[in-house]
Design a protein around this motif. Structure first.
Motif, PDB file in Angstrom:
ATOM      1  N   THR A  85     -30.371  50.957  64.361  1.00 18.50           N
ATOM      2  CA  THR A  85     -29.873  51.206  63.009  1.00 18.50           C
ATOM      3  C   THR A  85     -28.847  52.338  63.007  1.00 18.50           C
ATOM      4  N   LYS A  86     -29.112  53.410  63.760  1.00 15.15           N
ATOM      5  CA  LYS A  86     -28.166  54.524  63.815  1.00 15.15           C
ATOM      6  C   LYS A  86     -26.826  54.098  64.407  1.00 15.15           C
ATOM      7  N   ILE A  87     -26.873  53.317  65.484  1.00 14.86           N
ATOM      8  CA  ILE A  87     -25.626  52.841  66.102  1.00 14.86           C
ATOM      9  C   ILE A  87     -24.874  51.947  65.133  1.00 14.86           C
ATOM     10  N   HIS A  88     -25.612  51.093  64.420  1.00 21.60           N
ATOM     11  CA  HIS A  88     -24.985  50.186  63.451  1.00 21.60           C
ATOM     12  C   HIS A  88     -24.304  50.988  62.335  1.00 21.60           C
ATOM     13  N   LEU A  89     -24.965  52.022  61.837  1.00 18.28           N
ATOM     14  CA  LEU A  89     -24.369  52.848  60.776  1.00 18.28           C
ATOM     15  C   LEU A  89     -23.145  53.610  61.282  1.00 18.28           C
ATOM     16  N   ASP A  90     -23.220  54.140  62.495  1.00 13.56           N
ATOM     17  CA  ASP A  90     -22.053  54.825  63.076  1.00 13.56           C
ATOM     18  C   ASP A  90     -20.872  53.868  63.222  1.00 13.56           C
ATOM     19  N   GLN A  94     -17.103  54.078  61.507  1.00 13.22           N
ATOM     20  CA  GLN A  94     -15.844  53.966  62.261  1.00 13.22           C
ATOM     21  C   GLN A  94     -14.961  52.870  61.663  1.00 13.22           C
ATOM     22  N   LEU A  95     -15.598  51.741  61.314  1.00  8.66           N
ATOM     23  CA  LEU A  95     -14.829  50.640  60.720  1.00  8.66           C
ATOM     24  C   LEU A  95     -14.252  51.045  59.373  1.00  8.66           C
ATOM     25  N   ALA A  96     -15.028  51.760  58.569  1.00 13.94           N
ATOM     26  CA  ALA A  96     -14.534  52.193  57.262  1.00 13.94           C
ATOM     27  C   ALA A  96     -13.324  53.115  57.425  1.00 13.94           C
ATOM     28  N   HIS A  97     -13.390  53.998  58.403  1.00 15.31           N
ATOM     29  CA  HIS A  97     -12.256  54.898  58.662  1.00 15.31           C
ATOM     30  C   HIS A  97     -11.025  54.097  59.110  1.00 15.31           C
ATOM     31  N   LEU A  98     -11.224  53.144  60.007  1.00 18.77           N
ATOM     32  CA  LEU A  98     -10.099  52.333  60.477  1.00 18.77           C
ATOM     33  C   LEU A  98      -9.535  51.454  59.367  1.00 18.77           C
ATOM     34  N   GLU A  99     -10.387  50.937  58.487  1.00 16.39           N
ATOM     35  CA  GLU A  99      -9.908  50.124  57.354  1.00 16.39           C
ATOM     36  C   GLU A  99      -9.063  50.967  56.414  1.00 16.39           C
ATOM     37  N   GLN A 100      -9.450  52.228  56.241  1.00 16.78           N
ATOM     38  CA  GLN A 100      -8.669  53.120  55.391  1.00 16.78           C
ATOM     39  C   GLN A 100      -7.275  53.337  55.988  1.00 16.78           C
ATOM     40  N   VAL A 101      -7.207  53.529  57.304  1.00 14.37           N
ATOM     41  CA  VAL A 101      -5.918  53.685  57.977  1.00 14.37           C
ATOM     42  C   VAL A 101      -5.129  52.382  57.869  1.00 14.37           C
ATOM     43  N   ASN A 102      -5.800  51.239  57.961  1.00 13.27           N
ATOM     44  CA  ASN A 102      -5.117  49.934  57.880  1.00 13.27           C
ATOM     45  C   ASN A 102      -4.446  49.747  56.529  1.00 13.27           C
ATOM     46  N   ARG A 103      -5.074  50.244  55.466  1.00 16.31           N
ATOM     47  CA  ARG A 103      -4.456  50.104  54.146  1.00 16.31           C
ATOM     48  C   ARG A 103      -3.140  50.891  54.072  1.00 16.31           C
ATOM     49  N   LEU A 104      -3.102  52.004  54.782  1.00  9.85           N
ATOM     50  CA  LEU A 104      -1.882  52.814  54.773  1.00  9.85           C
ATOM     51  C   LEU A 104      -0.788  52.188  55.634  1.00  9.85           C
ATOM     52  N   VAL A 105      -1.159  51.608  56.764  1.00  7.00           N
ATOM     53  CA  VAL A 105      -0.170  51.053  57.688  1.00  7.00           C
ATOM     54  C   VAL A 105       0.270  49.655  57.257  1.00  7.00           C
TER      55      VAL A 105
END
Length: 175
Positions: A85-90, A94-105
């Protein structure tokens, strides 16, 4: 006849016709035959109870061992599920952070984005199925390796998508 056969036949003819013991054994045999049955039965019963006691102790030990191992397996499974569960949440963070960058790029406006998006979606579906199976069997090392590989590969594809050339005539935001 050959000389060796003749010699063998001479040796056999010199052997005694009967063999008798060096001491008289009949007295000992008769004493055992006339022994009361209760003594023999008592010895057998004593041996029987001691074997039964040893078997009981062994069965008891096996039962205790299986109970203890079942408890330890449950504890191990709970800790593995917590780790899962901890690995899944981490990974989700990471995906949420990358998706945020994707919206900018806005790399989705690239002509090369379709294969990357397809690969990411396939990896997400595979990781989801592996995760569900891993929750049912958290001790499977190969499933762990496969699940971690799909997560790692998904992040790699997202990062590669960010490096794709962007079409300038898109209607998305440009930085």
């Amino acid at each position: 006849m050959k000389p060796s056969e003749k010699q063998l036949s001479n040796m056999v003819s010199t052997l005694p016709q009967e063999l008798s013991p060096q001491e008289e054994l009949w007295g000992k045999i008769e004493g055992r035959l006339n022994a009361p049955l209760t003594e023999t039965k008592h010895k057998w019963q004593h041996k029987h109870w001691s074997l039964l006691a040893i078997a009981s102790v062994m069965v008891f030990a096996v039962l205790i061992g299986t109970r203890l191992s079942a408890l330890s397996v449950t504890e191990v499974n709970i800790s593995l599920l917590d780790t899962l569960t901890k690995i899944h949440l981490d990974h989700e963070k990471q995906l949420a952070h990358l998706e945020q960058v994707n919206r900018l790029v806005n790399w989705q406006s690239s002509p090369y984005s379709s294969p990357v998006e397809t690969g990411i979606e396939q990896l997400r579906q595979a990781a989801k199925q592996i995760y569900q199976t891993l929750r049912q069997n958290p001790r499977d090392k190969q499933l762990w390796q496969l699940w971690l590989w799909t997560q790692h590969r998904e992040i790699e594809l997202l990062k590669q998508g960010q490096k794709l050339p962007v079409s300038q005539n898109s209607s998305g935001e440009i930085i």
